[in-house]
Design an enzyme around this catalytic site. Structure first.
Site, PDB file in Angstrom:
ATOM      1  N   ASP A   1     -17.143 -31.529 -28.259  1.00  0.00           N
ATOM      2  CA  ASP A   1     -15.801 -32.031 -27.602  1.00  0.00           C
ATOM      3  C   ASP A   1     -16.775 -33.907 -27.424  1.00  0.00           C
ATOM      4  OD1 ASP A   1     -17.216 -31.593 -25.493  1.00  0.00           O
ATOM      5  OD2 ASP A   1     -15.829 -30.750 -24.920  1.00  0.00           O
TER       6      ASP A   1
ATOM      7  N   ASN B   1      -9.556 -24.654 -15.127  1.00  0.00           N
ATOM      8  CA  ASN B   1      -7.783 -23.937 -15.702  1.00  0.00           C
ATOM      9  C   ASN B   1      -8.286 -22.826 -16.719  1.00  0.00           C
ATOM     10  OD1 ASN B   1      -8.958 -25.820 -17.925  1.00  0.00           O
ATOM     11  ND2 ASN B   1      -7.046 -26.732 -17.724  1.00  0.00           N
TER      12      ASN B   1
ATOM     13  N   HIS C   1     -10.361 -24.130 -19.281  1.00  0.00           N
ATOM     14  CA  HIS C   1     -10.211 -24.480 -21.072  1.00  0.00           C
ATOM     15  C   HIS C   1     -11.596 -24.336 -21.221  1.00  0.00           C
ATOM     16  CE1 HIS C   1     -12.134 -28.308 -19.223  1.00  0.00           C
ATOM     17  NE2 HIS C   1     -12.318 -28.046 -19.404  1.00  0.00           N
TER      18      HIS C   1
ATOM     19  N   GLU D   1      -7.435 -27.379 -23.888  1.00  0.00           N
ATOM     20  CA  GLU D   1      -6.719 -26.863 -23.018  1.00  0.00           C
ATOM     21  C   GLU D   1      -6.173 -25.961 -22.259  1.00  0.00           C
ATOM     22  OE1 GLU D   1      -7.525 -28.621 -20.388  1.00  0.00           O
ATOM     23  OE2 GLU D   1      -7.650 -30.253 -20.071  1.00  0.00           O
TER      24      GLU D   1
HETATM   25  C1  F6R Z   1     -17.635 -30.037 -22.525  1.00  0.00           C
HETATM   26  C2  F6R Z   1     -16.508 -28.808 -22.710  1.00  0.00           C
HETATM   27  C3  F6R Z   1     -15.547 -28.716 -21.818  1.00  0.00           C
HETATM   28  C4  F6R Z   1     -16.945 -28.681 -19.676  1.00  0.00           C
HETATM   29  C5  F6R Z   1     -15.959 -27.902 -19.203  1.00  0.00           C
HETATM   30  C6  F6R Z   1     -16.831 -27.371 -18.068  1.00  0.00           C
HETATM   31  O1  F6R Z   1     -18.346 -30.247 -23.358  1.00  0.00           O
HETATM   32  O2  F6R Z   1     -16.404 -28.652 -23.381  1.00  0.00           O
HETATM   33  O3  F6R Z   1     -15.622 -27.113 -21.363  1.00  0.00           O
HETATM   34  O4  F6R Z   1     -17.877 -26.926 -20.670  1.00  0.00           O
HETATM   35  O5  F6R Z   1     -14.758 -29.044 -18.924  1.00  0.00           O
HETATM   36  O6  F6R Z   1     -17.672 -28.633 -16.958  1.00  0.00           O
HETATM   37  P1  F6R Z   1     -19.092 -28.281 -15.933  1.00  0.00           P
HETATM   38  O7  F6R Z   1     -19.704 -27.989 -16.711  1.00  0.00           O
HETATM   39  O8  F6R Z   1     -18.798 -30.201 -15.630  1.00  0.00           O
HETATM   40  O9  F6R Z   1     -18.487 -27.872 -15.020  1.00  0.00           O
END
Ligand code: F6R
Length: 249
Positions: free
Chosen positions: A63, A132, A134, A139
């Protein structure tokens, strides 16, 4: 889904590295899907020091935030360059990262899907987990069959990513992620414990996008003890790890 519980975040990163090593033992030119965020940093540091030959590897990422130009410190392209790709001995024509500054995001999304197909599909997709639930920036409420597309970030996600984070992203869909041949999710820390419980032991639902891993035949969730702290069946997973064949066997 197999849940692998390791004592701490360093041990979780070591186990994740073991999965990547096994892949390179079987395939010299694999296709890797990368995640951004804090969680995979320990794995990325280990990949940089691993001595693996990445020159044949195709790289994609999950992403990107919309509107950020190349080099913007908040862009995921910059993050992946700084924390993994630079210095890895990669071939630039094998790196395809999503562009959040593309003039036509729908077009960027369909080109990206085509590029993944042309590369032969993703062999191993690295995933983090949002508080959450995701995955990528899918989301809660995202279709379990979704493809790469622009997506609005949840308020909780915006808060987690800090001030100045754009509200929009472009992300692989859940359907896109599920096509990877192996999913390797890492989740560490108490803050992820509830999301880990929901994806591993809760119902399959678009309200918890990470629960889609339950549909995948080779999904591995590597957690530390803190992130595993709300799992009702943690003892079972420890038992499995202690008694089964090791990664890739
Ligand atoms: C980022 C992504 C997100 C993160 C998630 C956790 O490329 O796809 O789904 O993996 O927001 O982020 P951290 O690792 O910073 O807690």
């Amino acid at each position: 889904m197999e849940v692998i519980i390791r004592p701490d975040a360093d041990a979780a990163a070591e186990t994740a590295l073991e999965f990547v090593r096994r892949l390179y033992e079987k395939k010299a030119d694999p296709v890797l899907g990368l995640a951004t965020g804090k969680t995979p940093l320990k794995l990325y540091a280990r990949l940089r020091a691993s001595g693996l030959d990445f020159s044949g590897t195709h790289f994609f990422n999950l992403d990107e935030l919309v509107g950020l130009p190349d080099g913007d410190p908040k862009s995921f392209r910059r993050f992946l360059r700084d924390n993994l790709l630079d210095g890895l001995g990669i071939q630039e024509d094998r790196v395809r990262l999503l562009r959040g500054d593309a003039p036509d995001l729908e077009r960027e999304a369909s080109d990206y899907e085509s590029a993944i197909k042309e590369a032969g599909g993703i062999d191993l997709q690295i995933l983090g987990l949002g508080r959450n639930g995701h995955i990528g920036f899918n989301e809660p409420g995202s279709s379990l069959g979704s493809r790469t597309r622009p997506k609005t970030l949840d308020r909780e996600t915006l808060a987690d990513y800090g001030p100045g984070t754009p509200r929009f992203s472009i992300t692989m869909g859940i359907g896109t992620i599920l096509e990877a041949r192996l999913l390797l999710m890492i989740a560490t820390g108490e803050g992820k414990a509830e999301a880990v419980r929901r994806i591993a032991e809760g119902p399959l639902t678009s309200e918890t996008p990470g629960s889609a891993l339950q549909l995948h035949p080779r999904a591995h969730l590597v957690v530390d003890e803190a992130a595993a702290s709300r799992l009702a069946r943690a003892d079972y997973w420890r038992w499995v790890w202690d008694n089964k064949w090791r990664v890739g066997q």
